[in-house]
Design an enzyme around this catalytic site. Structure first.
Site, PDB file in Angstrom:
ATOM      1  N   ASP A 200       2.183  19.302  14.222  1.00  0.00           N
ATOM      2  CA  ASP A 200       2.958  18.612  15.239  1.00  0.00           C
ATOM      3  C   ASP A 200       2.632  19.170  16.628  1.00  0.00           C
ATOM      4  O   ASP A 200       2.497  20.383  16.789  1.00  0.00           O
ATOM      5  CB  ASP A 200       4.447  18.849  14.919  1.00  0.00           C
ATOM      6  CG  ASP A 200       5.378  17.984  15.729  1.00  0.00           C
ATOM      7  OD1 ASP A 200       5.336  16.764  15.554  1.00  0.00           O
ATOM      8  OD2 ASP A 200       6.148  18.533  16.548  1.00  0.00           O
ATOM      9  N   GLU A 242      -1.686  16.197  15.645  1.00  0.00           N
ATOM     10  CA  GLU A 242      -1.168  15.255  16.616  1.00  0.00           C
ATOM     11  C   GLU A 242      -1.484  15.824  17.996  1.00  0.00           C
ATOM     12  O   GLU A 242      -0.939  16.853  18.386  1.00  0.00           O
ATOM     13  CB  GLU A 242       0.349  15.120  16.452  1.00  0.00           C
ATOM     14  CG  GLU A 242       0.951  14.155  17.422  1.00  0.00           C
ATOM     15  CD  GLU A 242       2.433  14.407  17.695  1.00  0.00           C
ATOM     16  OE1 GLU A 242       3.133  13.439  17.990  1.00  0.00           O
ATOM     17  OE2 GLU A 242       2.885  15.572  17.638  1.00  0.00           O
TER      18      GLU A 242
HETATM   19  C1  NOJ Z   1       6.093  14.600  17.318  1.00  0.00           C
HETATM   20  C2  NOJ Z   1       6.766  13.974  16.143  1.00  0.00           C
HETATM   21  O1  NOJ Z   1       5.941  12.946  15.634  1.00  0.00           O
HETATM   22  C3  NOJ Z   1       8.105  13.463  16.616  1.00  0.00           C
HETATM   23  O2  NOJ Z   1       8.728  12.696  15.620  1.00  0.00           O
HETATM   24  C4  NOJ Z   1       8.952  14.644  17.037  1.00  0.00           C
HETATM   25  O3  NOJ Z   1      10.168  14.183  17.584  1.00  0.00           O
HETATM   26  C5  NOJ Z   1       8.241  15.498  18.082  1.00  0.00           C
HETATM   27  N1  NOJ Z   1       6.857  15.744  17.748  1.00  0.00           N
HETATM   28  C6  NOJ Z   1       8.923  16.832  18.252  1.00  0.00           C
HETATM   29  O4  NOJ Z   1       8.676  17.656  17.129  1.00  0.00           O
END
Ligand code: NOJ
Ligand code: CA
Length: 546
Positions: A200, A242
């Site tokens: 993440d 991500e």
């Molecule tokens: C990206 C995640 O995909 C999202 O769902 C989340 O709220 C944020 N990161 C914070 O962790």
């Protein structure tokens, strides 16, 4: 399967708590998921990505953990999780988990200790400022829901940094103890048997935040360290990151030591996602073609992960204002369907007006473009969204299995309502109905995924657009690899067309059509390939290298 499993995979993502409840408490759990593994096997996917499974107060759907070494007791025990890994492995399914270490929950014992005293051993595990930082109101990720990135903590008598919500304090990656702890977390889950991590918020993990300095320096070396660390523990473990950043910055995330990716193995292709949606909205493949031509070249072993929908809003922030407007007009006409001024909180089925041919076209295109496709649970049966739910929860409703109470998800009151009314309700859209119907969307996904898995060149070969004049709305691309060559035709428009690809015929060996939206005439000499409105054709040009 070739050397690198992740280049020939189909990844399916789900949140355990909304997939299948096994013990009648209204919350999906590991045992429930285990009972559905045969369903996933039949679908043909071979990698599961689980959204956060750690204990959490659940203020950001689990992206706010209070213990990185355990599982949320509502989902089961660590024992149940180990059983899941075993049962999945028996079926040839690898499991990767969300690793959310940019921040913790503010209820995490580390943060609790850090706020209690300046002398806490955990104080320096978070990012502090004694005075109000000049960039307090900069860099928010959730505009409208988040007012600042630095918040004053009365007990701590200092300001702490949080890239996301104020209940998600950022860990301090400048601290070697934090860096070491994160490595231990990765190693722990690898030891249990996970095949990798969906990391993440990677750009925010490696930013070395200082108060008042909104453009923080980035420590890419930490990604190299993490990569080496996991690869020593498990040779075929992968990092799927991500990193929704500008295209020029993407290569640094892969790293390129001596020509090979030495940091992240796979990055989500957010640019492609926005452009696919724009292309669908405009019925014109130009934005996709342009991106395919300008995508940064990947180092060996680097791979894109493609997607149409994920668990967040569709992020249109990398489109121009005019492009974004076109998408909003087509797919998010009501204010209620939009989020954070940049995105759409809908599932693909309703976005495309429930048009089956258009849905097939969209997914056929995503799955045949270079990279590893990621499919979100429920999309394979064409589930809809519930706009009465707040924010991103609209697209996080429980899986619709059958005609039974709560769509077969649970006998009890579900943690989030199952969609039960109208054309997207579980009585209209569910697995049982579609399982018995060879003409269903589910059956289509099964055939499509199986055909893709017989076409490894899509995931591990090169991808090129066929550059020649084509009817408007048409995209033709090919995938070439050591196992052979495939050709794909997609018509994003509604008119029937005929495509002349006669110049490709010379370079084929017993070409044949392996998948298409309808019966077409033999491919012949390629000079008159018909394509219906929203039609698609997958043609194997040859087996083996040319
Ligand atoms: C990206 C995640 O995909 C999202 O769902 C989340 O709220 C944020 N990161 C914070 O962790
Ligand atoms: Ca349960």
């Amino acid at each position: 399967m070739g050397e690198r499993w992740y280049t020939e995979s189909v990844i399916y993502c789900l949140d355990v708590e909304t997939f299948q409840d096994s013990n009648g408490d209204g919350i999906g759990d590991f045992q429930g998921l285990i009972s559905r593994l045969d369903y996933l096997t039949r679908l043909g996917i071979n990698c599961l990505w689980l959204h956060p499974i750690h204990p959490t107060p659940g203020r950001d759907d689990g992206y706010d953990a209070t213990d990185f070494y355990n599982v949320d007791p509502r989902l089961g025990t660590l024992g149940d999780f180990a059983e899941l890994l075993h049962e999945a492995a028996n079926r040839g399914i690898k499991v990767i988990i969300d690793l959310v270490v940019n921040h913790t929950s503010d209820e995490h014992p580390w943060f609790q200790s850090a706020v209690a005293s300046k002398d806490s051993p955990y104080r320096d595990w978070f990012v502090w400022a004694d005075k109000e930082p000049a960039d307090r109101f900069q860099g928010m990720v959730f505009p409208g829901e988040q007012a600042e990135t630095w918040t004053y903590h009365r007990r701590a008598r200092a300001w702490y940094y949080h890239r996301f919500y104020d209940f998600q304090p950022d860990l301090n990656f400048a601290n070697p103890l934090v860096r070491a702890e994160i490595k231990k977390i990765l190693a722990f889950w690898i030891q249990l048997g996970v095949a990798g991590f969906r990391m993440d918020a990677v750009p925010f993990i490696i930013e070395l935040t200082e108060p008042g300095r909104s453009e923080a320096p980035m420590d890419f070396d930490y990604l190299t360290e993490l990569r080496q660390h996991i690869q020593w523990r498990r040779g075929d473990a992968v990092l799927l990151a991500e990193a929704n950043v500008e295209p020029e910055k993407l290569p640094e995330y892969f790293g390129d030591a001596g020509g090979s990716a030495n940091r992240i193995h796979m990055l989500f292709d957010f640019m492609l996602n926005g452009r696919l949606v724009l292309a669908l909205a405009r019925q014109n493949p130009e934005p996709v073609i342009e991106w395919l031509k300008t995508t940064p070249k990947l180092p060996a072993g680097g791979q894109w992960a493609t997607f149409l929908r994920n668990h967040d809003e569709i992020d249109l922030s990398r489109l121009t204002a005019e492009q974004r407007e076109d998408v909003f007009e087509q797919f998010g006409p009501d204010e209620d369907m939009r989020l954070y001024d940049r995105g759409i909180r809908r599932r693909l089925g309703p976005m495309l007006g429930g048009d089956r041919s258009r849905l097939e076209l969209a997914y056929s295109l995503q799955f045949t473009l270079r990279g590893t496709p990621v499919l979100r649970y429920g999309e394979e049966i064409g589930m809809g969204e519930d706009l009465t739910q707040a924010g991103r929860y609209a697209i996080r409703t429980p899986m619709q299995w059958s005609y039974a109470t709560n769509g077969g998800f649970s006998d009890a009151e579900p943690i989030r309502p199952v969609i039960s009314k109208g054309e997207w309700g579980f009585e209209q859209v569910n697995v049982t109905a579609q399982r018995h119907d060879p003409a269903s969307l589910l059956a289509w996904f099964e055939r499509m995924i199986r055909t893709l898995r017989e076409s490894p060149e899509v995931g591990n070969g090169t991808c090129a657009c066929v550059d020649q004049p084509l009817p408007p709305g048409v995209l033709v691309h090919r995938a070439d690899g050591p196992t052979g060559s495939m050709l794909f035709l997609h018509n994003l428009g509604t008119d029937d067309v005929t495509v002349d690809l006669g110049n490709l015929a010379g370079d084929t060996d017993h070409p044949n059509e392996v998948f298409a939206n309808q019966e077409y005439d033999e491919v012949g000499d390629f000079t008159a390939l018909r394509l219906s409105g929203y039609g698609y054709r997958w043609i194997r040009l040859r087996r083996g290298a040319a």
